[in-house]
Write a protein that holds these residues in place. Structure first.
Motif, PDB file in Angstrom:
ATOM      1  N   THR A  83       0.831  -1.213   0.000  1.00  0.00           N
ATOM      2  CA  THR A  83       0.000   0.000   0.000  1.00  0.00           C
ATOM      3  C   THR A  83       0.859   1.255   0.000  1.00  0.00           C
ATOM      4  OG1 THR A  83      -1.740  -1.160   1.223  1.00  0.00           O
ATOM      5  CG2 THR A  83      -1.798   1.247   1.250  1.00  0.00           C
ATOM      6  N   ASP A  84       1.979   1.214   0.707  1.00  0.00           N
ATOM      7  CA  ASP A  84       2.878   2.369   0.772  1.00  0.00           C
ATOM      8  C   ASP A  84       3.740   2.528  -0.478  1.00  0.00           C
ATOM      9  OD1 ASP A  84       1.897   2.913   3.273  1.00  0.00           O
ATOM     10  OD2 ASP A  84       3.586   2.024   4.363  1.00  0.00           O
ATOM     11  N   GLY A  85       3.557   1.638  -1.455  1.00  0.00           N
ATOM     12  CA  GLY A  85       4.293   1.751  -2.709  1.00  0.00           C
ATOM     13  C   GLY A  85       5.745   1.344  -2.623  1.00  0.00           C
ATOM     14  N   LEU A  86       6.078   0.463  -1.676  1.00  0.00           N
ATOM     15  CA  LEU A  86       7.465   0.045  -1.472  1.00  0.00           C
ATOM     16  C   LEU A  86       7.751  -1.355  -1.999  1.00  0.00           C
ATOM     17  CD1 LEU A  86       7.908   1.404   2.165  1.00  0.00           C
ATOM     18  CD2 LEU A  86       8.582   2.497   0.026  1.00  0.00           C
ATOM     19  N   GLY A  87       6.717  -2.022  -2.499  1.00  0.00           N
ATOM     20  CA  GLY A  87       6.905  -3.372  -3.004  1.00  0.00           C
ATOM     21  C   GLY A  87       5.635  -3.899  -3.618  1.00  0.00           C
ATOM     22  N   ALA A  88       5.692  -5.158  -4.041  1.00  0.00           N
ATOM     23  CA  ALA A  88       4.531  -5.808  -4.654  1.00  0.00           C
ATOM     24  C   ALA A  88       4.551  -7.276  -4.290  1.00  0.00           C
ATOM     25  CB  ALA A  88       4.559  -5.631  -6.167  1.00  0.00           C
ATOM     26  N   VAL A  89       3.394  -7.896  -4.358  1.00  0.00           N
ATOM     27  CA  VAL A  89       3.287  -9.340  -4.165  1.00  0.00           C
ATOM     28  C   VAL A  89       3.161  -9.988  -5.533  1.00  0.00           C
ATOM     29  CG1 VAL A  89       1.911 -11.222  -3.226  1.00  0.00           C
ATOM     30  CG2 VAL A  89       2.278  -9.153  -1.869  1.00  0.00           C
ATOM     31  N   GLN A  90       4.094 -10.858  -5.850  1.00  0.00           N
ATOM     32  CA  GLN A  90       4.117 -11.557  -7.132  1.00  0.00           C
ATOM     33  C   GLN A  90       4.457 -13.015  -6.886  1.00  0.00           C
ATOM     34  OE1 GLN A  90       7.193  -9.292  -9.091  1.00  0.00           O
ATOM     35  NE2 GLN A  90       5.753  -7.816  -9.940  1.00  0.00           N
ATOM     36  N   GLY A  91       3.621 -13.912  -7.400  1.00  0.00           N
ATOM     37  CA  GLY A  91       3.888 -15.334  -7.229  1.00  0.00           C
ATOM     38  C   GLY A  91       3.961 -15.762  -5.784  1.00  0.00           C
ATOM     39  N   GLY A  92       3.153 -15.119  -4.937  1.00  0.00           N
ATOM     40  CA  GLY A  92       3.150 -15.482  -3.520  1.00  0.00           C
ATOM     41  C   GLY A  92       4.348 -14.973  -2.745  1.00  0.00           C
ATOM     42  N   ARG A  93       5.079 -14.011  -3.316  1.00  0.00           N
ATOM     43  CA  ARG A  93       6.265 -13.466  -2.650  1.00  0.00           C
ATOM     44  C   ARG A  93       6.159 -11.947  -2.553  1.00  0.00           C
ATOM     45  NH1 ARG A  93      11.152 -16.480  -2.581  1.00  0.00           N
ATOM     46  NH2 ARG A  93      10.811 -18.646  -3.207  1.00  0.00           N
ATOM     47  N   LEU A  94       6.626 -11.406  -1.445  1.00  0.00           N
ATOM     48  CA  LEU A  94       6.728  -9.968  -1.271  1.00  0.00           C
ATOM     49  C   LEU A  94       8.086  -9.527  -1.801  1.00  0.00           C
ATOM     50  CD1 LEU A  94       5.760  -7.231  -0.147  1.00  0.00           C
ATOM     51  CD2 LEU A  94       6.797  -7.897   2.048  1.00  0.00           C
ATOM     52  N   ARG A  95       8.041  -8.660  -2.802  1.00  0.00           N
ATOM     53  CA  ARG A  95       9.277  -8.190  -3.430  1.00  0.00           C
ATOM     54  C   ARG A  95       9.353  -6.680  -3.306  1.00  0.00           C
ATOM     55  NH1 ARG A  95       9.099 -11.827  -9.040  1.00  0.00           N
ATOM     56  NH2 ARG A  95       9.222 -13.859  -7.992  1.00  0.00           N
ATOM     57  N   LEU A  96      10.473  -6.203  -2.835  1.00  0.00           N
ATOM     58  CA  LEU A  96      10.665  -4.767  -2.695  1.00  0.00           C
ATOM     59  C   LEU A  96      11.009  -4.154  -4.051  1.00  0.00           C
ATOM     60  CD1 LEU A  96      12.772  -4.525   0.600  1.00  0.00           C
ATOM     61  CD2 LEU A  96      10.277  -4.493   0.324  1.00  0.00           C
TER      62      LEU A  96
ATOM     63  N   LEU B 167      12.503  -0.450  -6.012  1.00  0.00           N
ATOM     64  CA  LEU B 167      13.700   0.346  -5.760  1.00  0.00           C
ATOM     65  C   LEU B 167      13.538   1.218  -4.516  1.00  0.00           C
ATOM     66  CD1 LEU B 167      16.492   1.301  -6.543  1.00  0.00           C
ATOM     67  CD2 LEU B 167      15.451   2.863  -8.205  1.00  0.00           C
ATOM     68  N   ARG B 168      12.391   1.859  -4.356  1.00  0.00           N
ATOM     69  CA  ARG B 168      12.157   2.666  -3.150  1.00  0.00           C
ATOM     70  C   ARG B 168      12.223   1.787  -1.896  1.00  0.00           C
ATOM     71  NH1 ARG B 168       6.951   5.209  -2.478  1.00  0.00           N
ATOM     72  NH2 ARG B 168       7.942   6.127  -0.626  1.00  0.00           N
ATOM     73  N   GLY B 169      11.655   0.593  -2.011  1.00  0.00           N
ATOM     74  CA  GLY B 169      11.675  -0.322  -0.879  1.00  0.00           C
ATOM     75  C   GLY B 169      13.076  -0.765  -0.518  1.00  0.00           C
ATOM     76  N   ARG B 170      13.924  -0.981  -1.531  1.00  0.00           N
ATOM     77  CA  ARG B 170      15.298  -1.384  -1.255  1.00  0.00           C
ATOM     78  C   ARG B 170      16.031  -0.311  -0.460  1.00  0.00           C
ATOM     79  NH1 ARG B 170      16.321  -2.719  -7.288  1.00  0.00           N
ATOM     80  NH2 ARG B 170      18.414  -1.913  -6.877  1.00  0.00           N
TER      81      ARG B 170
END
Length: 393
Positions: free
Chosen positions: A363-376, A378-381
């Motif tokens: 929700t904060d725009g720091l990552g996404a859920v893809q294939g059952g995984r939370l991936r950060l 660039l901002r999240g990194r």
């Protein structure tokens, strides 16, 4: 020392390997000089006496024999060897080759096994590089740090600007097809333009892999003392972020993909040994201060070379202490390490409460859920440490 890890002894119920590749880390504690920012377990070779290298090699070979005896027959072939330090290339290629060969004799090498040595560019030449290949080393990791003479001076690095590029190209010429360069950004006095030039110079070496770490000022180092006295400015978080973003832009444009927060690689050239650490695999660490991990059991060796050798001369493992990781510790380490990887963290690893926190990351725009995984992203990194802390709060 805990009772479980008595003097020179591992617990009787040492677990079997968890499966997957078996790694061996070899710590060579010698350097030509000590860098002002370094807090690793290293020693200036010239100050250690004429028998230091011979004593170290004798002890390291004895530890390998004891390791094989203690682990028994249930160890898979070695998938990765990483010789770090210190400066491993303070040893000759033949001396390094004797360690690699001993590991291969004890456990066997898996097809395509990755065998890495770290190196300081000033310890290399074409004959040394040829010798390393003949010794079984197939991946070279050089500490370039910077192409700026003033930055190298601040870091107390002894190599000259351009030497790392020269040796990387020489390594390619003699037959290495896996060359990595390590960089440090954020040194006092380094400008954004200086860092841009370092990145450009790095790419002239045509590396397969680049590690770029923000400078951490460790207490007890000469650099920390100089900053405390006001001789040098402290690193600035905004400056570090700008330099990280520039590294991402320049390295990605050059065809190196980020696969761990601080690491970029061309396809097929990730550091398999380091992935073993990040994925919680098993490895034995040889040498003073080296750490080992087998299926949730972690231990570490005595740091002082003399004490390390003393125990091995007595037929004992040089174990100083260790710990048996709890389920909670293993969970925390999985979150900590997996979220730094491009593949991300499986949501199934998280509790219901942590999954709700993970949703806020999206929700904060720091990552996404893809294939059952939370991936950060660039901002999240850039905020990875904070995100991990909040997930585990």
């Amino acid at each position: 020392m805990t009772v479980e890890f008595a003097r020179g002894v591992l617990p009787d119920d040492l677990p079997a390997c968890a499966g997957g590749p078996w790694g061996v880390y070899v710590h060579v504690p010698f350097c030509a000089s000590r860098c002002g920012y370094c807090d690793f377990n290293t020693y200036v070779l010239a100050s250690m006496g004429p028998d230091a290298v011979a004593d170290y090699l004798r002890s390291a070979h004895r530890e390998l024999d004891l390791a094989a005896s203690r682990m028994g027959d249930a160890v898979p072939q070695v998938g990765t060897i990483f010789v770090g330090g210190g400066t491993p290339t303070m040893l000759t290629p033949a001396q390094l080759g004797s360690l690699v060969g001993h590991i291969a004799d004890l456990w066997g090498l898996a097809p395509g096994a990755e065998v890495t040595t770290e190196a300081n560019p000033e310890t290399l030449s074409e004959p040394v590089l040829v010798g390393l290949l003949e010794a079984g080393v197939n991946r070279l990791s050089m500490g370039m740090q910077s192409a700026d003479r003033s930055v190298l001076r601040v870091l107390d690095r002894v190599h000259t600007p351009g030497r790392a590029v020269e040796m990387a190209l020489a390594a390619r010429k003699v037959g290495f097809d896996d060359v990595s360069l390590d960089l440090i950004f954020g040194a006092p006095g380094e400008t954004l333009d200086s860092w841009r030039r370092t990145l450009g110079t790095t790419l002239e070496a045509e590396p397969d892999h680049v590690s770029a770490y923000s400078l951490i000022v460790e207490e007890g180092t000469r650099l920390a003392a100089r900053i405390r006295r006001g001789e040098l400015p402290m690193t600035d978080e905004d400056d570090l972020a700008d330099k990280y973003l520039l590294a991402e832009e320049v390295l990605t444009d050059a065809g190196l993909a980020n696969y761990e927060v601080s690491n970029w690689a061309r396809p097929g050239h990730r550091s398999e040994h380091n992935l073993g650490y990040w994925l919680g695999r098993d490895w034995w660490g040889v040498g003073p201060g080296a750490h080992s991990h087998v299926n949730g059991l972690r231990w570490w060796n005595h740091k002082r070379p003399a004490r390390y050798a003393e125990l091995l001369d007595a037929g004992l493992l040089p174990v100083e202490d260790g710990e048996r990781l709890t389920a909670e510790q293993r969970h925390e380490e999985t979150v900590l390490l997996a979220l730094r990887l491009a593949e991300g963290l499986p949501l199934a690893e998280l509790t219901d409460v942590e999954q709700n926190r993970a949703a806020r990351v999206v929700t904060d725009g720091l990552g996404a859920v893809q294939g059952g995984r939370l991936r950060l992203n660039l901002r999240g990194r850039l905020l990875a440490d904070r995100i991990i802390t909040e997930l585990l709060a």
